[in-house]
Design an enzyme around this catalytic site. Structure first.
Site, PDB file in Angstrom:
ATOM      1  N   ASP A 104       0.817  -1.211   0.000  1.00 60.57           N
ATOM      2  CA  ASP A 104       0.000   0.000   0.000  1.00 60.57           C
ATOM      3  C   ASP A 104       0.853   1.265   0.000  1.00 60.57           C
ATOM      4  O   ASP A 104       0.593   2.197  -0.737  1.00 60.57           O
ATOM      5  CB  ASP A 104      -0.991   0.004   1.179  1.00 60.57           C
ATOM      6  CG  ASP A 104      -0.311  -0.206   2.521  1.00 60.57           C
ATOM      7  OD1 ASP A 104       0.779  -0.807   2.537  1.00 60.57           O
ATOM      8  OD2 ASP A 104      -0.846   0.226   3.548  1.00 60.57           O
ATOM      9  N   ASP A 107       7.242   3.933   2.962  1.00 67.50           N
ATOM     10  CA  ASP A 107       7.528   5.082   3.817  1.00 67.50           C
ATOM     11  C   ASP A 107       9.042   5.090   4.096  1.00 67.50           C
ATOM     12  O   ASP A 107       9.825   5.535   3.254  1.00 67.50           O
ATOM     13  CB  ASP A 107       6.674   4.877   5.076  1.00 67.50           C
ATOM     14  CG  ASP A 107       6.551   6.093   5.954  1.00 67.50           C
ATOM     15  OD1 ASP A 107       5.434   6.550   6.173  1.00 67.50           O
ATOM     16  OD2 ASP A 107       7.577   6.566   6.454  1.00 67.50           O
ATOM     17  N   LYS A 135       6.180   7.664  -0.405  1.00 72.39           N
ATOM     18  CA  LYS A 135       6.473   8.880   0.356  1.00 72.39           C
ATOM     19  C   LYS A 135       7.989   9.022   0.415  1.00 72.39           C
ATOM     20  O   LYS A 135       8.622   8.689   1.425  1.00 72.39           O
ATOM     21  CB  LYS A 135       5.938   8.669   1.780  1.00 72.39           C
ATOM     22  CG  LYS A 135       5.046   9.737   2.318  1.00 72.39           C
ATOM     23  CD  LYS A 135       4.899   9.530   3.800  1.00 72.39           C
ATOM     24  CE  LYS A 135       3.503   9.320   4.238  1.00 72.39           C
ATOM     25  NZ  LYS A 135       3.390   9.255   5.707  1.00 72.39           N
ATOM     26  N   ASP A 163      -4.446   2.589   7.580  1.00 73.42           N
ATOM     27  CA  ASP A 163      -5.044   2.973   8.858  1.00 73.42           C
ATOM     28  C   ASP A 163      -4.288   4.095   9.557  1.00 73.42           C
ATOM     29  O   ASP A 163      -3.124   4.376   9.247  1.00 73.42           O
ATOM     30  CB  ASP A 163      -5.043   1.771   9.813  1.00 73.42           C
ATOM     31  CG  ASP A 163      -3.644   1.461  10.323  1.00 73.42           C
ATOM     32  OD1 ASP A 163      -2.739   1.243   9.485  1.00 73.42           O
ATOM     33  OD2 ASP A 163      -3.434   1.468  11.553  1.00 73.42           O
TER      34      ASP A 163
HETATM   35  C1  PRP Z   1       2.609  -0.041   7.007  1.00 70.04           C
HETATM   36  C2  PRP Z   1       2.279  -0.093   5.515  1.00 70.04           C
HETATM   37  C3  PRP Z   1       3.537  -0.646   4.897  1.00 70.04           C
HETATM   38  C4  PRP Z   1       4.627  -0.152   5.831  1.00 70.04           C
HETATM   39  C5  PRP Z   1       5.371   0.965   5.193  1.00 70.04           C
HETATM   40  O1  PRP Z   1       2.390  -1.300   7.552  1.00 70.04           O
HETATM   41  O2  PRP Z   1       1.170  -0.929   5.272  1.00 70.04           O
HETATM   42  O3  PRP Z   1       3.542  -2.051   4.871  1.00 70.04           O
HETATM   43  O4  PRP Z   1       3.980   0.286   7.032  1.00 70.04           O
HETATM   44  O5  PRP Z   1       6.266   1.562   6.075  1.00 70.04           O
HETATM   45  P1  PRP Z   1       7.860   1.499   5.957  1.00 70.04           P
HETATM   46  O6  PRP Z   1       8.223   1.799   4.529  1.00 70.04           O
HETATM   47  O7  PRP Z   1       8.287   2.605   6.909  1.00 70.04           O
HETATM   48  O8  PRP Z   1       8.343   0.158   6.426  1.00 70.04           O
HETATM   49  P2  PRP Z   1       2.082  -1.541   9.110  1.00 70.04           P
HETATM   50  O9  PRP Z   1       3.297  -2.108   9.784  1.00 70.04           O
HETATM   51  O10 PRP Z   1       1.509  -0.283   9.714  1.00 70.04           O
HETATM   52  O11 PRP Z   1       0.981  -2.669   9.044  1.00 70.04           O
HETATM   53  P3  PRP Z   1      -0.438  -2.694   8.312  1.00 70.04           P
HETATM   54  O12 PRP Z   1      -0.178  -2.874   6.824  1.00 70.04           O
HETATM   55  O13 PRP Z   1      -1.096  -3.871   8.926  1.00 70.04           O
HETATM   56  O14 PRP Z   1      -1.176  -1.400   8.594  1.00 70.04           O
END
Ligand code: PRP
Length: 185
Positions: A104, A107, A135, A163
């Site tokens: 999704d 980051d 991002k 979320d």
């Molecule tokens: C979020 C998002 C990505 C990840 C990106 O997952 O869905 O998988 O963070 O961040 P990064 O590039 O800083 O690693 P999260 O751990 O919040 O779990 P979720 O998908 O269940 O919301």
């Protein structure tokens, strides 16, 4: 204070219509790249990608198999722990197969780089990545998706699977969280 205990409103950033158009265009590129594949294994990273993968596979014209991997670096927090844990592994084998990882949002990049390393170690025939949102301002480790839906500024975003403190995943569009208590994000 828990992330979502602060009052906030959500401003629309990317409409459901714009997302649908972009998903269709991404699917056409994926179809062209994997043309001739026997079966494409589409791997969704839970939980955030569940809506994106559902829409994307319905636009892809190739035979697909769907599998899921759950990796978490945030949990309920808003800051990356930098330690990526595999909470749920794939059901199927990917050795010698064509694989598309669907994420999704990219980051810091920790999640995606960890997942790519893990899946590459299983020797797929080809592995590409499609991320809905990127991002780049937040990147800490170098990682690049083959396809990106939208490049966005450094804002808290929610909706279309994403979320904020486990809320707002069910919004049909991507929205930006704006706090109404006067504090910074
Ligand atoms: C979020 C998002 C990505 C990840 C990106 O997952 O869905 O998988 O963070 O961040 P990064 O590039 O800083 O690693 P999260 O751990 O919040 O779990 P979720 O998908 O269940 O919301």
């Amino acid at each position: 204070m828990a992330a979502s205990a602060r009052p906030y409103v959500i401003d629309e950033m990317i409409s459901a219509k714009a997302i649908a158009a972009r998903v269709e265009a991404l699917a056409r590129e994926i179809d062209a790249t994997f043309a001739g594949t026997q079966k494409l294994v589409v791997v969704g990273l839970l939980r955030g990608s569940f809506i994106f993968i559902a829409d994307l596979v319905r636009e892809i014209g190739l035979p697909v198999e769907v599998d899921f991997l759950e990796a978490s670096s945030y949990g309920d927090a808003t800051v990356s722990s930098r330690e990526v844990r595999i909470l749920k592994d794939l059901r199927g084998e990917i050795a010698g197969r064509d694989v598309l990882v669907v994420e999704d949002i990219v980051d810091t990049g920790f999640t995606l780089s960890h997942v790519i390393r893990l899946l590459e170690s299983r020797a797929p025939r080809r592995l590409e990545v499609c991320a809905l949102l990127d991002k780049p301002a937040r990147r800490e480790v170098e990682v690049r998706a083959t396809w990106t839906g939208f490049t966005i500024p450094d804002e808290f975003v929610v909706g279309y699977g994403i979320d904020y403190g486990q809320r707002d995943r069910n919004l049909p569009h991507i929205g930006k969280v704006r706090f109404t208590d006067g504090g910074a994000a």
